[in-house]
Design a protein around this motif. Structure first.
Motif, PDB file in Angstrom:
ATOM      1  N   ARG A  70       1.373  -1.002   0.065  1.00 41.54           N
ATOM      2  CA  ARG A  70      -0.144  -0.017   0.552  1.00 41.54           C
ATOM      3  C   ARG A  70       0.552   1.169  -0.282  1.00 41.54           C
ATOM      4  N   GLU A  71       2.152   1.366   1.092  1.00 42.65           N
ATOM      5  CA  GLU A  71       2.475   2.080   0.791  1.00 42.65           C
ATOM      6  C   GLU A  71       3.046   3.024  -0.888  1.00 42.65           C
ATOM      7  N   THR A  86      -6.612   7.797   6.400  1.00 35.66           N
ATOM      8  CA  THR A  86      -5.166   6.296   6.017  1.00 35.66           C
ATOM      9  C   THR A  86      -3.884   6.398   5.535  1.00 35.66           C
ATOM     10  N   HIS A  91      -0.164   7.047   5.590  1.00 37.41           N
ATOM     11  CA  HIS A  91       0.997   6.460   4.385  1.00 37.41           C
ATOM     12  C   HIS A  91       1.676   7.269   4.383  1.00 37.41           C
ATOM     13  N   ASN A 103       4.290   7.412   7.579  1.00 39.74           N
ATOM     14  CA  ASN A 103       5.240   6.216   7.424  1.00 39.74           C
ATOM     15  C   ASN A 103       6.395   7.086   6.204  1.00 39.74           C
TER      16      ASN A 103
END
Length: 207
Positions: free
Chosen positions: A150-151, A177, A181, A184
């Motif tokens: 997903r990243e 969300t 991300h 992150n």
């Protein structure tokens, strides 16, 4: 102590036999299954739920790089070590970008195979001692951030210039969300803004 379950994937029976013989010498490892191609390997992973897959890179139909990407998409928790008779940087980089945690040349000793297994299961990247990389290239690859599927998707859309609301809509996820991300990604690349994030990702070969 639970044994480490491993699946070996290679289209050459002699290579599988050699790897099996090596793994049998490691007391806390069990060879759960072997496979001659990526299609069989995926079925074996679904059946056996291994901790680690050791896969050849140069296989017919679906090569190890594509197989690793498919495997990581379906089973993100399974560790992968790529192996090849070749040790060119392009092979290694592509495997790492597909999600592999390590790389071995097929001539690796039992001691090195054991070291690679322990390293990747401890969350570290392992690159074969025989890999033909200079010190800086080895350092760059080892320091490359390990991104989730997903990243990677969010990173590609950021690079395409999409805003967080646009990314949320495209990936069918919430704005919170997406923001999570983004944070992150900034943390993993150790940068403070989107421009630096994209530049770092390009430098790492992820874009």
């Amino acid at each position: 102590m639970d044994k480490i379950k491993i699946i070996v994937v290679d289209d050459h029976p002699m290579v599988i036999a050699g790897m099996a013989a090596m793994l049998l010498q490691i007391p806390y490892v069990v060879l759960s299954a072997t496979a001659g191609n990526a299609f069989i390997a995926l079925e074996k992973v679904r059946e056996q739920a291994p901790d680690l897959v050791i896969t050849d890179i140069n296989m017919p139909e679906i090569n190890g790089i594509e197989f690793t990407a498919k495997l990581k998409k379906e089973f993100p928790g399974v560790k992968v070590i790529g192996m090849s008779t070749f040790n060119e940087r392009s092979y290694i980089a592509q495997m790492i970008h597909s999600g592999a945690e390590g790389f071995l040349v097929k001539s690796a000793s039992k001691e090195e195979i054991e070291k690679a297994i322990n390293s990747v299961l401890d969350g570290k990247m392992y690159l074969s001692l025989d890999v033909n990389l200079n010190t800086q290239e080895r350092k760059d690859l080892k320091n490359q951030p390990m991104l989730t599927r997903r990243e990677k998707e969010v990173l590609l859309l950021i690079a395409d210039g999409l805003t967080s609301p646009q990314i949320a809509e495209k990936l069918f996820i919430s704005l919170n969300t997406v923001d999570s991300h983004r944070k992150n990604l900034l943390a993993k690349f150790e940068v403070t803004n989107t421009a630096l994030l994209v530049r770092s990702a390009i430098k790492s070969g992820l874009l």
